[in-house]
Design an enzyme around this catalytic site. Structure first.
Site, mmCIF file in Angstrom:
data_model
loop_
_atom_site.group_PDB
_atom_site.id
_atom_site.type_symbol
_atom_site.label_atom_id
_atom_site.label_comp_id
_atom_site.label_asym_id
_atom_site.label_seq_id
_atom_site.Cartn_x
_atom_site.Cartn_y
_atom_site.Cartn_z
ATOM 1 N N GLN A 12 -29.266 -2.268 -20.246
ATOM 2 C CA GLN A 12 -29.002 -3.679 -19.962
ATOM 3 C C GLN A 12 -29.013 -3.984 -18.474
ATOM 4 O O GLN A 12 -28.503 -5.014 -18.040
ATOM 5 C CB GLN A 12 -27.655 -4.102 -20.564
ATOM 6 C CG GLN A 12 -27.666 -4.092 -22.078
ATOM 7 C CD GLN A 12 -26.353 -4.621 -22.652
ATOM 8 O OE1 GLN A 12 -26.015 -5.783 -22.487
ATOM 9 N NE2 GLN A 12 -25.616 -3.757 -23.324
ATOM 10 N N ARG B 170 -27.354 -10.309 -28.362
ATOM 11 C CA ARG B 170 -26.248 -11.273 -28.303
ATOM 12 C C ARG B 170 -25.936 -11.827 -29.686
ATOM 13 O O ARG B 170 -24.905 -12.431 -29.917
ATOM 14 C CB ARG B 170 -26.575 -12.471 -27.380
ATOM 15 C CG ARG B 170 -26.883 -12.164 -25.922
ATOM 16 C CD ARG B 170 -25.812 -11.382 -25.251
ATOM 17 N NE ARG B 170 -26.167 -9.967 -25.239
ATOM 18 C CZ ARG B 170 -25.292 -8.997 -25.039
ATOM 19 N NH1 ARG B 170 -24.026 -9.260 -24.830
ATOM 20 N NH2 ARG B 170 -25.673 -7.733 -25.055
ATOM 21 N N ASP C 218 -16.716 -3.098 -15.257
ATOM 22 C CA ASP C 218 -17.566 -3.472 -16.399
ATOM 23 C C ASP C 218 -19.009 -3.629 -15.899
ATOM 24 O O ASP C 218 -19.232 -3.853 -14.707
ATOM 25 C CB ASP C 218 -17.072 -4.802 -16.999
ATOM 26 C CG ASP C 218 -17.565 -5.015 -18.443
ATOM 27 O OD1 ASP C 218 -18.281 -4.142 -18.974
ATOM 28 O OD2 ASP C 218 -17.229 -6.062 -19.031
ATOM 29 N N GLU C 219 -19.976 -3.519 -16.789
ATOM 30 C CA GLU C 219 -21.391 -3.716 -16.445
ATOM 31 C C GLU C 219 -21.792 -2.854 -15.247
ATOM 32 O O GLU C 219 -22.441 -3.322 -14.308
ATOM 33 C CB GLU C 219 -21.685 -5.195 -16.133
ATOM 34 C CG GLU C 219 -21.180 -6.188 -17.175
ATOM 35 C CD GLU C 219 -22.102 -6.336 -18.382
ATOM 36 O OE1 GLU C 219 -23.094 -5.578 -18.486
ATOM 37 O OE2 GLU C 219 -21.801 -7.202 -19.227
ATOM 38 N N LYS D 254 -17.642 -1.846 -25.433
ATOM 39 C CA LYS D 254 -17.310 -1.378 -24.090
ATOM 40 C C LYS D 254 -16.300 -2.310 -23.420
ATOM 41 O O LYS D 254 -15.304 -1.866 -22.864
ATOM 42 C CB LYS D 254 -18.583 -1.300 -23.226
ATOM 43 C CG LYS D 254 -19.597 -0.281 -23.699
ATOM 44 C CD LYS D 254 -20.801 -0.219 -22.778
ATOM 45 C CE LYS D 254 -21.595 -1.509 -22.728
ATOM 46 N NZ LYS D 254 -22.195 -1.905 -24.005
ATOM 47 N N THR D 255 -16.590 -3.588 -23.466
ATOM 48 C CA THR D 255 -15.694 -4.534 -22.807
ATOM 49 C C THR D 255 -14.344 -4.564 -23.523
ATOM 50 O O THR D 255 -13.293 -4.654 -22.898
ATOM 51 C CB THR D 255 -16.336 -5.932 -22.768
ATOM 52 O OG1 THR D 255 -17.601 -5.826 -22.111
ATOM 53 C CG2 THR D 255 -15.469 -6.920 -22.005
HETATM 54 P P1 ATP Z 1 -22.220 -5.661 -24.288
HETATM 55 O O1 ATP Z 1 -23.011 -4.418 -24.048
HETATM 56 O O2 ATP Z 1 -23.052 -6.728 -24.873
HETATM 57 O O3 ATP Z 1 -21.413 -6.062 -23.104
HETATM 58 P P2 ATP Z 1 -19.876 -4.436 -25.395
HETATM 59 O O4 ATP Z 1 -20.214 -3.016 -25.604
HETATM 60 O O5 ATP Z 1 -19.075 -4.788 -24.194
HETATM 61 O O6 ATP Z 1 -21.187 -5.317 -25.475
HETATM 62 P P3 ATP Z 1 -17.868 -5.871 -26.840
HETATM 63 O O7 ATP Z 1 -18.225 -7.226 -26.373
HETATM 64 O O8 ATP Z 1 -16.669 -5.220 -26.276
HETATM 65 O O9 ATP Z 1 -19.134 -4.912 -26.703
HETATM 66 O O10 ATP Z 1 -17.728 -5.847 -28.416
HETATM 67 C C1 ATP Z 1 -18.705 -6.442 -29.257
HETATM 68 C C2 ATP Z 1 -18.014 -7.076 -30.450
HETATM 69 O O11 ATP Z 1 -17.539 -6.077 -31.321
HETATM 70 C C3 ATP Z 1 -16.819 -7.916 -30.067
HETATM 71 O O12 ATP Z 1 -16.751 -9.019 -30.916
HETATM 72 C C4 ATP Z 1 -15.659 -6.967 -30.307
HETATM 73 O O13 ATP Z 1 -14.480 -7.684 -30.551
HETATM 74 C C5 ATP Z 1 -16.129 -6.214 -31.533
HETATM 75 N N1 ATP Z 1 -15.573 -4.851 -31.658
HETATM 76 C C6 ATP Z 1 -15.585 -3.876 -30.738
HETATM 77 N N2 ATP Z 1 -15.030 -2.749 -31.209
HETATM 78 C C7 ATP Z 1 -14.658 -3.001 -32.473
HETATM 79 C C8 ATP Z 1 -14.012 -2.236 -33.532
HETATM 80 N N3 ATP Z 1 -13.662 -0.944 -33.352
HETATM 81 N N4 ATP Z 1 -13.793 -2.850 -34.699
HETATM 82 C C9 ATP Z 1 -14.159 -4.131 -34.890
HETATM 83 N N5 ATP Z 1 -14.756 -4.891 -33.965
HETATM 84 C C10 ATP Z 1 -15.004 -4.351 -32.769
HETATM 85 MG MG MG Z 2 -19.513 -6.018 -22.540
#
Ligand code: ATP
Ligand code: MG
Length: 804
Positions: free
Chosen positions: A306, A662, A249-250, A63-64
């Site tokens: 979350q 995490r 975000d969040e 997402k981020t």
């Molecule tokens: P959270 O809910 O914990 O905030 P998030 O959904 O924001 O998590 P991110 O932090 O954006 O997730 O991504 C998690 C990890 O996966 C990061 O290391 C990111 O670089 C990697 N990632 C995300 N999308 C891809 C992809 N399509 N291919 C490879 N790696 C990815």
């Molecule tokens: Mg995130």
């Protein structure tokens, strides 16, 4: 998580292309480069055009990454001006990280973009616009302490009994009103009992005083910005025109005021009814000015699982009803987790599945099963920390991880102390994030200053630190007056204090306050010369000085953790005294000074960085190769105050989900059979969250049955509190009954014997229900729910509480 802590990262998958080419010129990333490393749903979100967009997905699904990448896309592909972007993150830390990530993608132009928290964005808007409401643009922002000081004055002015109307409680109520966008008038209209009417009166006066001081408190920042937009459509129009792209975000952690702020910025939306039937979302002028500018493009990302800030008014409905709130909204689900192994993910999925009424998710990973989760049951919290330290040593020796890839999580700040001590002893570099090191915490330093003063009355620095802490009416002028006297008599500050009546121009009232302070210190000094144990002295300082009472009377959650930290300090002193029969207070201070001095962590090899310690709340949004999730005990995590309360328990479970997710490669879960609270050993059952992890996923390195030291160790430090049902513990708790009750130190009343469910009456907080009781006899600590007064942890021996 890459450079958040200033540590270099060898590879960063979030950099699709080098921002600068070989000739040194920044090059514009191509669409393919911008979408590189994203799956089809993520690409769709990045390139989405038009109506509001919600990306809702489980942890680690990108997402981020999508939000960050979308900003780059908007700039590079959609021709958006960096100034037209407003990106909101929840913490300043996350904002810094995002600015950095975007900077890496688009270069210096990132600077004029607004990437910030809600609060800082509102400050920027208000500095420019708040004159419309008659405030000066140089308004002060009152922090918590300022706000409390002001509210205390207000309560006094209104002749309120401060015991019945604790300024903190009033302030909490006011804060809730502001999060719900209720101004003093609205709050007054809604008040339907005497208590609320009084609170509303305080609110009104407090708000007037704030305005007189040209000041806004933290919650005002959001509420005032919303009001500004609603009262002055032209101002709102300016910002609507400016911010064509709003990204949040969040989103699951936004409260009502923040939601309305977004809505005001992003143009017309469907009005909705609140639970009280009030119509929101239809500002009177919506049909007029809002049509001038097409709605901004809104993108929010979040995960209902979350949401961990309900206690600050976060409203999960913002995410659940997004599509009703914003017409033509589009929702994109992400299902692939890129962060964790399948094993870690399955554990997290199984835990969160226990929450009722949530949308089931199908989060999967193709990172393979990876290692099993490692479980460990320690004898006590020291053994737990020792295990973690040894394991980190092993991982780094084997080159399985660098210290910077490793994080230790715990539920409350106070739990860092044991880890810090073990890490200092074994020389493992670490960093505590989002909290101050234990011995640097204000409350710990204050109490240590008292102790130093008792041992060495000439220590003027310590003396002056606590002269008026807690507040006892010795103001700056009186302090300076005594200083003059000390210089004239060429004596220490303490001697001058003892002769304060000779000081020039000292008001009678100040003199009386000084004399009672001198009495206090002298009586504590007698305790020391009479040979009291260090822990008894610490307790006496806490209670006789009024320090503990002030914190306990407060409903500020921060003060609650201060009480927890002080209970840790009592535990440290008690352990020390148990170790050495003849230990004096001076010995104890020496020991503490050594630990505090070695706080200077040796410089770690830069590339390897240091191990990070933080609370679970701080961990949101971050990721680490190796995660130690510690203190998994019912009463610690889930926190004691959540045990009797389903919604709170579910919030704790979401926090567990945040913690588990995490971890990228290795996850450790640990608990201690016995843990000290207020120096009293407390026997906690395993966290229910541990039971929720499928057994096949965990490799238990050590279990409760491997724990053999019951008989060999001293019974006095091993007794359990009731309620634990394993055979080991019940035999121990029956032994407890034969233990002599701990000797009371200060002259205190009998300790009421309480059990969960009992109703009690407290002198200041009124009626309450006991949630849980830890420890026994004069070490018993009860968590009591006082309804709107919140849940308090009370050291029963010192609390004016009786069973009814
Ligand atoms: P959270 O809910 O914990 O905030 P998030 O959904 O924001 O998590 P991110 O932090 O954006 O997730 O991504 C998690 C990890 O996966 C990061 O290391 C990111 O670089 C990697 N990632 C995300 N999308 C891809 C992809 N399509 N291919 C490879 N790696 C990815
Ligand atoms: Mg995130």
């Amino acid at each position: 998580m890459s450079t958040l802590f200033g540590l270099p990262q060898l590879t960063d998958p979030d950099r699709p292309s080098p921002p600068v080419d070989e000739t040194g010129r920044r090059h514009q990333p191509s669409p393919d480069e911008l979408l590189d490393g994203l799956n089809p749903s993520q690409r769709q979100a990045v390139a989405h055009e038009g109506g509001a967009l919600l990306v809702v997905a489980g942890a680690g699904s990108g997402k981020t990454r999508v939000l960050t990448r979308r900003i780059a896309w908007l700039l590079a592909q959609r021709g958006a001006h960096p100034g037209s972007i407003l990106a909101i993150t929840f913490t300043n830390k996350a904002a810094a990280e995002m600015r950095e990530r975007v900077g890496e993608l688009v270069g210096g132009r990132a600077r004029i973009m607004w990437v910030s928290t809600f609060h800082s964005a509102c400050v920027r808007i208000l500095r420019r616009e708040v004159a419309r409401f008659g405030y000066g643009s140089n308004f002060s922002i009152y922090d918590d302490a300022d706000a409390r000081r002001l509210m205390t004055l207000v309560c006094r002015d209104l002749d309120l009994d401060l015991n019945r109307y604790a300024p903190r409680a009033v302030l909490n109520w006011v804060s809730n009103c502001k999060n719900e966008l209720l101004d003093p008038q609205a709050a007054t209209d809604k008040a339907h009992n005497h208590l609320e009417e009084t609170y509303a009166e305080c609110y009104t006066t407090y708000q007037t005083r704030l305005r007189d001081a040209n000041a806004l408190d933290f919650d005002d920042l959001i509420m005032t910005t919303v009001r500004l937009f609603q009262a002055f459509p032209d101002v709102r129009e300016t910002y609507r025109r400016r911010f064509r792209h709003v990204l949040v975000d969040e989103y699951q952690d936004t409260n009502h005021a923040q939601y309305v702020l977004i809505r005001e910025l992003c143009g017309p939306v469907n009005p909705r009814r609140t639970t009280d039937g009030d119509l929101v979302g239809a500002a009177p002028d919506d049909g007029g000015t809002s049509s001038l500018t097409a709605p901004a493009e809104l993108m929010v990302v979040g995960d209902a699982d979350q949401s961990i800030y309900a206690f600050r008014g976060a409203n999960i409905r913002n995410i659940l009803q997004f599509e009703e709130d914003f017409p033509n909204a589009k929702t994109i689900l992400l299902e692939q987790n890129y962060r964790s192994t399948q094993t870690i993910l399955s554990a997290a999925n199984a835990v969160i599945a226990e929450n009722a009424g949530r949308k089931p998710k199908n989060l999967w990973s193709d990172a393979g099963d990876g290692e099993l989760i490692i479980g460990y049951v320690a004898d006590n919290e020291h053994d737990e920390a020792q295990f973690v330290a040894e394991e980190i040593d092993r991982l780094t020796d084997d080159d399985a991880a660098r210290p910077s890839d490793i994080a230790i999580f715990y539920r409350t700040n106070a739990q860092s102390r044991v880890f810090e001590e073990v890490f200092i002893r074994v020389g493992l570099p670490y960093k505590v994030v989002g909290g101050v090191r234990f011995y640097e915490r204000r409350e710990v330093r204050d109490v240590l200053a008292y102790l130093r003063l008792l041992v060495n009355p000439d220590d003027s620095v310590s003396l002056r630190r606590i002269l008026n802490v807690p507040k006892r009416g010795i103001g700056d002028r009186a302090e300076a007056g005594v200083d003059v006297l000390a210089q004239r008599m060429k004596t220490s500050y303490w001697t001058a204090l003892q002769r304060a009546r000779d000081a020039p121009e000292l008001a009678t009232r100040s003199l009386r306050c000084i004399e009672s302070f001198v009495d206090l210190v002298e009586s504590l000094q007698r305790l020391v010369t009479d040979g009291a144990r260090p822990d008894e002295v610490v307790e006496a300082v806490l209670t006789q000085s009024g320090y503990l009472k002030e914190l306990e009377d407060s409903t500020d959650p921060q003060d609650e953790s201060r009480v927890e930290n002080l209970s840790e300090l009592v535990a440290v002193a008690r352990e020390f005294a148990d170790e050495r029969d003849d230990a004096t207070l001076a010995d104890f201070l020496e020991r503490v000074a050594l630990v505090a001095d070695s706080d200077q962590i040796p410089d770690a090899d830069e590339a390897d960085g240091v191990v990070t310690m933080m609370t679970l709340h701080t961990a949101k949004g971050l990721e680490f190769d190796v995660v130690f999730l510690t203190g998994l005990e019912d009463g610690v995590f889930p926190h004691a105050r959540s045990l009797g309360d389903q919604p709170e328990l579910e919030e704790e479970r979401r926090l567990a989900y945040v913690g588990l997710t995490r971890a990228k490669q290795r996850l450790y879960v640990s608990r201690a059979l016995v843990r000290s609270a207020w120096g009293a050993p407390q026997h906690n059952p395993p966290s229910r969250f541990l039971d929720e992890v499928p057994v096949t996923l965990v490799d238990w390195r050590r279990t409760a049955s491997a724990q053999t030291s019951w008989d060999s160790s001293s019974a006095s430090s091993r007794y359990a509190s009731g309620g634990y049902i394993s055979p080991v513990a019940s035999s121990v708790s029956s032994r407890r009954r034969t233990l002599p009750a701990a000797k009371p130190t200060a002259g205190t009343r009998p300790v009421p014997s309480l059990a969960p469910g009992n109703r009690v009456l407290h002198d200041s907080f009124g009626m309450g229900t006991v949630v849980s009781v830890d420890g026994v006899a004069d070490k018993a600590v009860a968590s009591v729910d006082f309804g709107s007064g919140g849940v308090k942890r009370l050291l029963l021996r010192f609390s004016p509480v009786e069973k009814i």
